[in-house]
Design a protein around this motif. Structure first.
Motif, PDB file in Angstrom:
ATOM      1  N   GLU A 150       0.839  -1.206   0.000  1.00  0.00           N
ATOM      2  CA  GLU A 150       0.000   0.000   0.000  1.00  0.00           C
ATOM      3  C   GLU A 150       0.871   1.251   0.000  1.00  0.00           C
ATOM      4  O   GLU A 150       0.501   2.274  -0.601  1.00  0.00           O
ATOM      5  N   THR A 210       1.808   1.903  -3.502  1.00  0.00           N
ATOM      6  CA  THR A 210       0.722   2.574  -4.241  1.00  0.00           C
ATOM      7  C   THR A 210       0.732   4.077  -3.985  1.00  0.00           C
ATOM      8  O   THR A 210       0.544   4.888  -4.900  1.00  0.00           O
ATOM      9  N   THR A 236       1.358   7.151  -6.655  1.00  0.00           N
ATOM     10  CA  THR A 236       0.469   8.313  -6.758  1.00  0.00           C
ATOM     11  C   THR A 236       1.270   9.609  -6.657  1.00  0.00           C
ATOM     12  O   THR A 236       1.021  10.571  -7.396  1.00  0.00           O
ATOM     13  N   ARG A 273      -7.613   9.325  -4.657  1.00  0.00           N
ATOM     14  CA  ARG A 273      -6.366   8.704  -4.210  1.00  0.00           C
ATOM     15  C   ARG A 273      -5.983   9.118  -2.796  1.00  0.00           C
ATOM     16  O   ARG A 273      -5.245   8.394  -2.122  1.00  0.00           O
TER      17      ARG A 273
END
Length: 384
Positions: free
Chosen positions: A216, A219, A223, A268
């Motif tokens: 995570e 991720t 972003t 996001r």
């Protein structure tokens, strides 16, 4: 006087001296009633041109000096001729330079001396026989002097108009440059404020999850990379205008067609942004389209920074054919304490809307939360 400044004044003085000496010498041959030129007369003919050397730095002295020399020449009874050249050049230069009172005093003083010597001075005090009074000759001389002075005044007036027009153009260019800088500052503020807010939140998420849930955290880092890349592209697009038309940005300016990207970016960082449209979408001028996009972007940025809400609604109301109404609402509550930011987001939105005749209202909702409402005139589908 420095050599660089002495060239033209000295050249003019020499030329005028030649004209006055040679012209007065020839003119004196046909004026039997006047006093022949002697050493004093030639000296007066040379002093006037010599004083013109001072007209660049001591203009008042040059005007007074040439006026006195010319009056003395006339009072001595020497022949009429181009002795007036140095005097008129000094007076006309003074008028053109703004010393109008000195110039007109010099013109009036020399003419008054001429009138007194010719018609008021007793005959036994004069070196020449009294002249016969002639209205035609005096009016002609007076008209000639006034014509020369009027020409100098016209030249002065034209120079002042040109200078005023040049100053106005410089002020206009400066105002346009300031407006362009302000526009660019607003663009950069909106781009960086939105992007850095997203990056800051994602960086916090990545740090919190780096040890426990690295996937995570990865991720969040992806972003951050994509958000920073998009921000850099928009910043380059804005700054490209500084390099002139040849370096104009290749891509189009952001508009309402990129609202989905804003919603994805907000998602996001944990803010679910729902976009709703009422009425049929129509084409907008590029400036209005960009303004509407930036208002939504700044409003969502403020929600991310200043609200604990995890959802927001963006409404585009097209039902009014003369205006587009943009609303951004969140249910709140507000975040306590300093949430960061410059505090100029709402002011920037108002300036953007006002540039196109629109209005911005912002404030808390009765049941909680916050609303930003923008109304932008759109009389016709037009392009800039």
């Amino acid at each position: 006087m420095r050599a660089a400044d002495a060239g033209r004044p000295l050249g003019l003085a020499v030329a005028v001296a030649v004209v006055q000496v040679v012209g007065s010498t020839f003119a004196g041959r046909n004026q039997g009633g006047r006093v022949p030129l002697d050493a004093v007369g030639y000296l007066l003919l040379l002093i006037g041109p010599a004083l013109l050397v001072l007209r660049c730095r001591r203009l008042v002295v040059a005007v007074v000096g040439t006026s006195v020399v010319t009056a003395a020449y006339l009072g001595a009874g020497y022949p009429y001729g181009p002795v007036f050249v140095s005097w008129l050049i000094a007076c006309c230069t003074a008028i053109g330079s703004g010393h109008r009172r000195v110039a007109w005093a010099g013109l009036g003083g020399v003419y008054l001396v001429h009138v007194l010597i010719t018609f008021a001075l007793p005959a036994d005090w004069q070196r020449t026989p009294p002249s016969a009074f002639s209205w035609q000759a005096e009016l002609g001389l007076l008209a000639w002097l006034l014509l020369v002075a009027a020409g100098a005044e016209l030249v002065r007036f034209r120079r002042e108009r040109i200078a005023a027009h040049r100053a106005y153009r410089q002020q206009l260019e400066q105002r346009r440059a300031n407006e362009e800088r302000l526009k660019m500052a607003r663009e950069l503020h909106d781009i960086l404020a939105h992007s850095l807010s997203l990056i800051n939140i994602q960086a916090g998420v990545a740090l919190a999850l780096l040890d426990r849930r690295p996937e995570e955290a990865r991720t969040a880092l992806v972003t951050i990379k994509s958000t920073s890349k998009e921000a850099l592209g928009e910043v380059r697009q804005v700054l490209a205008t500084l390099r002139g038309p040849e370096a104009a940005p290749r891509g189009p300016a952001p508009g309402l067609d990129r609202l989905d990207e804003l919603a994805d970016q907000a998602d996001r960082v944990g803010l679910a942004a729902e976009v709703q449209e009422r009425g049929e979408r129509r084409a907008l001028a590029a400036g209005v389209d960009l303004t509407a996009f930036r208002i939504v972007q700044e409003a969502l940025t403020n929600v991310i920074r200043h609200s604990a809400a995890r959802q927001a609604v963006v409404v585009l109301d097209w039902t009014d054919p003369a205006a587009l109404v943009v609303r951004v609402e969140d249910p709140g509550p507000a975040v306590l304490g300093d949430a960061g930011g410059s505090g100029s987001g709402l002011a920037g939105m108002r300036e953007r809307a006002a540039a196109f005749g629109g209005t911005i209202t912002a404030g808390p909702l009765p049941g909680g939360g916050f609303r930003v409402r923008a109304e932008l005139p759109t009389p016709k589908a037009e392009s800039e």
